[in-house]
Structure formats: structure tokens, C-alpha cells
Design an enzyme around this catalytic site. Structure first.
Site, PDB file in Angstrom:
ATOM      1  N   LYS A 293       9.417   4.561  18.520  1.00  0.00           N
ATOM      2  CA  LYS A 293       9.587   4.976  17.113  1.00  0.00           C
ATOM      3  C   LYS A 293       9.116   6.419  16.901  1.00  0.00           C
ATOM      4  O   LYS A 293       8.238   6.701  16.094  1.00  0.00           O
ATOM      5  CB  LYS A 293       8.885   4.025  16.155  1.00  0.00           C
TER       6      LYS A 293
HETATM    7  O1  S5P Z   1      12.057  -3.395  11.598  1.00  0.00           O
HETATM    8  C1  S5P Z   1      11.598  -3.651  12.685  1.00  0.00           C
HETATM    9  C2  S5P Z   1      11.813  -2.841  13.796  1.00  0.00           C
HETATM   10  C3  S5P Z   1      11.302  -3.210  15.020  1.00  0.00           C
HETATM   11  S1  S5P Z   1      11.724  -2.270  16.395  1.00  0.00           S
HETATM   12  N1  S5P Z   1      10.901  -4.805  12.871  1.00  0.00           N
HETATM   13  C4  S5P Z   1      10.371  -5.159  14.070  1.00  0.00           C
HETATM   14  O2  S5P Z   1       9.767  -6.222  14.155  1.00  0.00           O
HETATM   15  N2  S5P Z   1      10.532  -4.339  15.159  1.00  0.00           N
HETATM   16  C5  S5P Z   1       9.913  -4.659  16.460  1.00  0.00           C
HETATM   17  O3  S5P Z   1      10.457  -5.883  16.943  1.00  0.00           O
HETATM   18  C6  S5P Z   1       8.398  -4.863  16.404  1.00  0.00           C
HETATM   19  O4  S5P Z   1       7.717  -3.654  16.680  1.00  0.00           O
HETATM   20  C7  S5P Z   1       8.153  -5.900  17.471  1.00  0.00           C
HETATM   21  O5  S5P Z   1       7.974  -5.258  18.717  1.00  0.00           O
HETATM   22  C8  S5P Z   1       9.445  -6.689  17.534  1.00  0.00           C
HETATM   23  C9  S5P Z   1       9.408  -8.019  16.807  1.00  0.00           C
HETATM   24  O6  S5P Z   1       8.502  -8.901  17.380  1.00  0.00           O
HETATM   25  P1  S5P Z   1       8.389 -10.429  16.903  1.00  0.00           P
HETATM   26  O7  S5P Z   1       7.235 -10.952  17.704  1.00  0.00           O
HETATM   27  O8  S5P Z   1       8.097 -10.433  15.432  1.00  0.00           O
HETATM   28  O9  S5P Z   1       9.697 -11.076  17.262  1.00  0.00           O
END
Ligand code: S5P
Length: 465
Positions: A293
Site C-alpha cells: 500500500k
Molecule cells: O480494503 C482492503 C484492502 C486490503 S488489501 N481490505 C483488506 O482487508 N485488505 C487486506 O486483505 C488486509 O490488509 C488483509 O491483509 C487482507 C484481509 O484479511 P482477512 O484476514 O480479513 O481475510
């Protein structure tokens, strides 16, 4: 139909604001009709009629202030404001982002309700932007009044965000008035009806057709990997311990087409981490995506990307980029690199209360469309399938939409994360899902990775038949 509405339709047709035939749209598609109301200001009689029609629509609505979306609707709103003795405000068109200058002109108080007038509604996008600007200034928005609803489902689109739309005339009204006056033949009228019934869906290409139409080699690599691995799954492996990282990765690698890292989370990072990561990428055939990011000025991100402890550009084939600092960040990151790399721009986020606005999203997409050389796609999210579809429609077919915030068993994490289901993400038009804790927090990441891959791939396949 009211005489005034009938007259308006005939007048618009007479002055050429409404035409039927074959017209080329900006998108390249052709349309059997054309509406452009910008010239109506030069016809005082028509304006008089419109003001009467607007006044009668506004009779039963409750509002403290009025506005018109510049430019066409602003003079209309100004006249209605005088006649109803209701104050007018307006949103500056040239101030595109919040916080950089005064956005709303005129006197208003926080908490007041503002009714918004516009000339046309097609996708609803400019209405959402207008509402957002007003709401950002502390005003409430409930009602929109449009002169012409040229969409199939304008009221439904606005209702999806809790707004009410009233339209003075619809396409159907126009067809019936002009038909009854023998000014439009029945087959052309039917063509218009058919066109309006499917305006939001672009001609849908299959994924294979999209691949053929894609020229960026870095974007093609992603598409080819999805097809080769029959997987739309990106694993987000946010764990701190490298041994655990590689243990999960070896178990799940066969199910994913790409791995997403946050390398700065790893506590025991050494350069060998990258060697081992690349070996597993080779063994299981997946791409590597660092979710860094980047968000600073070009010269700083260049160093952050290429130097420091992690030397991300050496091993991450794709990275995430925020566009907050402007387009030059892309030159800072991807200019003069030995090995080509590509970015995903954050266009929408899954986190509750995030500050990304509709306007910001549109501007991110505008930059991304210009820079297909180094932008493979976008990170996005949505509230439901319809919302994601509308968003996906704005993304070119030769770029990808990756969707994080996906979980089959949870709706949130208590820290602002908001989850969609796999099916909704893919049906909305995501090309891939990014899944973290849904897989890595489980006792059996291998089984979970398979479950997510299959859920996504099955939905994806039915959509690409
Ligand atoms: O809007 C966003 C963008 C990203 S890249 N929301 C997110 O959750 N992410 C990333 O996706 C976040 O940094 C994490 O690494 C991943 C989601 O993880 P989870 O464990 O919630 O599935």
C-alpha cells in the site's frame, strides 16, 4: 399524462434535445436515442414549463434547502428556489476532493435537509457523488428530482443507498407521447425499450475473451495463472512467524494462483525468507503480491520499493498502491525497473468508516485506465452484489478486480473489517478473492483453502459459460 409533461416531451424533441436514430456513445457502443438537456436554458418557455412541473413535484416533499447539480440543473434549481422561497446552495464542480477548499456555496446549517435536482439519471453515479458532497458538509439528503429518467431502474438504484427518486418524465413517457403523435415509428420505439432494459450491463466478455483483449504482459500473466490453476483465490498470509508462514503456504499453495504478503509483519525476516518463498512459488506455481500500500511521493516510494531491508521490487511481482499522492507515484514505483512489476490501486476498501469517497474512487479508476502499462487492476469492495456490479462496470475488461474482505463464516472481525461471501464477491464481478483469516485462522488451512477455491471457481465458471 399531465399536459405540461406532454408539452415538455414535444418541446425537447423539437429543439433536438431528444433524438432518435443511431448514436455513438463515449463507450463505443451505439444507442438508439440521444438526450442532451444542456441547451434548454436558451428556451425560456420550456424553462417556465419545467419550473411549474418541478414545483408541483416538490409540493409534498420536506426540505430546508435546494440544490441543482451543475451545470444544467443549477439554473433550474435557482428559479425553483426563488419561486418557493427556499434557500439555494450549490456544490462547486471544480473542487474535486474534500478538505482542499470550500465545497458548498451558500448559507446552510448542519443537519438541514437538502433536496437535489438534476436533469438526467443514467447510472446514478453523479447523484451519489452529489449526495456525498452534501452529506460531507453535514447536510441530509433524502430526495432527488430528475427531469428525465433515462435508466431502466433509476429509482431502484437510488433506493439501494436509501434515497428517493422522483422523475418528471421517463423514456417510456417519451415513447408513448411521440408514438401517439406519429413522430416515432414502432420498431424504433421497441429498439429504445430494449436498449434501456439492459443499459448497465456492458457486453459481457468471457474471461478467455478478456484475456485475448489484454495487452499488458503483467496483467495477462495474472489471467493466465487464474485459468491454469483454475483458481480465483489469493491467499493473504498475515502471520508473524516465518516457519508458520511456510508451513501454511506449502499446504495451501496448490489451491491459490497468487500469494499476498505483508512482509513487514514477519518477525524473523532474513533475506533467506525470499529464497524460500520463491522456491515455494515455483513448486506450487503461484504469483507473489506484496500488499505494501505505497502512498508517498514518487521519489520516496521508489526507495521504499527498491531498497531498505525488504527490497520488495526484487521479489514482489505485484504491489498495492494508494493514489492519494497522485499519478506520479506510478512513475516512482514502476519507472526504470529492470524487471517489470505491476500495481493494484486501492479503489474501494473493506474497512468500516474508511474515508474513500465516490469521487475518489472515480478518480482512481481514471488514473488506472490511463496507466494500463503498470496497473493490472484494482482492490475493491461493495455492500452487495448490485453495488459491486455497478463498480465492476466502470473497470475496463482488460484490468482485474481483486476483492478482500471475504469470509464464508463471519461478517466482521470487531476491528472494522467487513466481510462479503465468496459468491457475492464473484457474482458482483470480482476476478479474484483475497482471503486471510478464513483460511489461516483455521486448524486445517489446506481444507479451507480448497473450500474457498472451489466456492469461487464454481461461481466464476457459471458466469463465464
Ligand atoms: O480494503 C482492503 C484492502 C486490503 S488489501 N481490505 C483488506 O482487508 N485488505 C487486506 O486483505 C488486509 O490488509 C488483509 O491483509 C487482507 C484481509 O484479511 P482477512 O484476514 O480479513 O481475510
Amino acid at each position: 399524462m399531465e399536459a405540461g409533461k406532454r408539452q415538455l416531451i414535444l418541446d425537447l424533441h423539437r429543439i433536438g434535445a431528444l433524438k432518435f436514430g443511431e448514436f455513438k456513445l463515449k463507450s463505443g457502443a451505439s444507442s438508439p436515442f440521444y438526450i442532451d438537456l444542456r441547451s434548454i436554458i436558451s428556451y425560456p418557455d420550456i424553462i417556465k414549463n419545467i419550473i411549474q412541473l418541478l414545483k408541483s413535484e416538490l409540493k409534498d416533499k420536506h426540505f430546508d434547502l435546494l440544490t441543482g447539480i451543475p451545470y444544467t440543473a443549477l439554473p433550474l434549481a435557482a428559479q425553483v428556489s426563488v419561486e418557493l422561497e427556499t434557500p439555494l446552495v450549490y456544490q462547486r464542480k471544480e473542487v474535486k476532493a474534500y478538505g482542499t477548499g470550500k465545497l458548498i456555496e451558500g448559507h446552510y446549517e448542519e443537519g438541514q435537509t437538502c433536496l437535489i435536482i438534476d436533469d438526467l439519471i443514467t447510472t446514478g453515479e453523479s447523484k451519489f457523488e452529489a449526495a456525498e458532497g452534501m452529506e460531507h458538509a453535514g447536510l441530509k439528503v433524502q430526495d432527488f428530482v430528475c427531469l428525465v429518467d433515462r435508466s431502466f431502474n433509476g429509482a431502484e438504484i437510488l433506493a439501494s443507498r436509501g434515497y428517493k427518486l422522483t422523475s418528471i418524465i421517463t423514456i417510456e413517457d417519451m415513447l408513448s407521447v411521440l408514438g401517439s403523435e406519429n413522430m416515432l415509428d414502432a420498431s424504433l420505439a421497441q429498439k429504445v425499450r430494449d436498449f434501456v432494459a439492459t443499459p448497465l450491463e456492458k457486453p459481457r466478455l468471457t474471461f478467455n475473451e478478456r484475456l485475448s483483449a489484454t495487452s499488458s504482459p503483467m496483467t495477462r500473466r495474472l489471467m493466465e495463472a487464474i485459468l491454469r490453476k483454475k483458481s480465483n483465490l489469493v491467499l493473504s498470509l498475515d502471520v508473524e512467524d516465518s516457519q508458520k508462514f511456510f508451513d501454511i503456504l506449502d499446504k495451501t499453495g496448490s489451491e491459490i494462483f497468487m500469494l499476498k504478503t505483508h512482509v513487514d509483519i514477519i518477525q524473523d525476516y532474513t533475506p533467506e525468507f525470499v529464497t524460500e518463498l520463491q522456491a515455494l512459488a515455483k513448486k506450487h506455481d503461484f504469483l507473489i503480491f506484496e500488499d505494501r500500500k505505497f502512498a508517498d511521493i514518487g521519489s520516496t516510494v521508489r526507495k521504499q520499493f527498491r531498497s531498505g531491508v525488504y527490497r520488495i521490487a526484487d521479489w514482489a511481482e505485484y504491489v498495492t498502491v494508494h493514489m492519494i499522492a497522485g499519478e506520479a507515484i506510478l512513475d516512482g514505483l514502476f519507472g526504470e525497473l529492470e524487471t517489470p512489476r505491476s500495481g493494484f490501486l486501492l479503489a474501494r476498501m473493506s474497512a468500516k468508516g474508511n474515508l474513500i469517497s465516490e469521487t475518489y474512487t472515480r478518480q482512481v479508476l481514471e488514473v488506472g485506465k490511463r496507466r494500463k502499462d503498470c496497473v493490472s487492476g484494482y482492490i475493491g469492495h461493495g455492500v452487495d452484489v448490485e453495488d459491486i456490479k455497478r463498480f465492476r462496470n466502470k473497470i475496463p475488461q482488460d484490468q482485474l478486480l481483486l476483492m478482500p474482505g471475504v469470509n464464508l463464516d463471519s461478517t466482521g472481525d470487531g476491528l472494522g473489517q467487513q466481510y462479503l461471501s465468496v459468491e457475492n464477491a464473484i457474482r458482483g464481478g470480482a476476478d479474484a478473492i483475497i482471503v486471510g483469516r478464513g483460511i489461516i485462522a483455521s486448524d486445517d488451512p489446506r481444507a479451507q483453502a480448497r473450500r474457498y477455491r472451489e466456492a469461487a471457481w464454481n461461481t466464476f465458471e457459471t458466469m463465464n459459460k
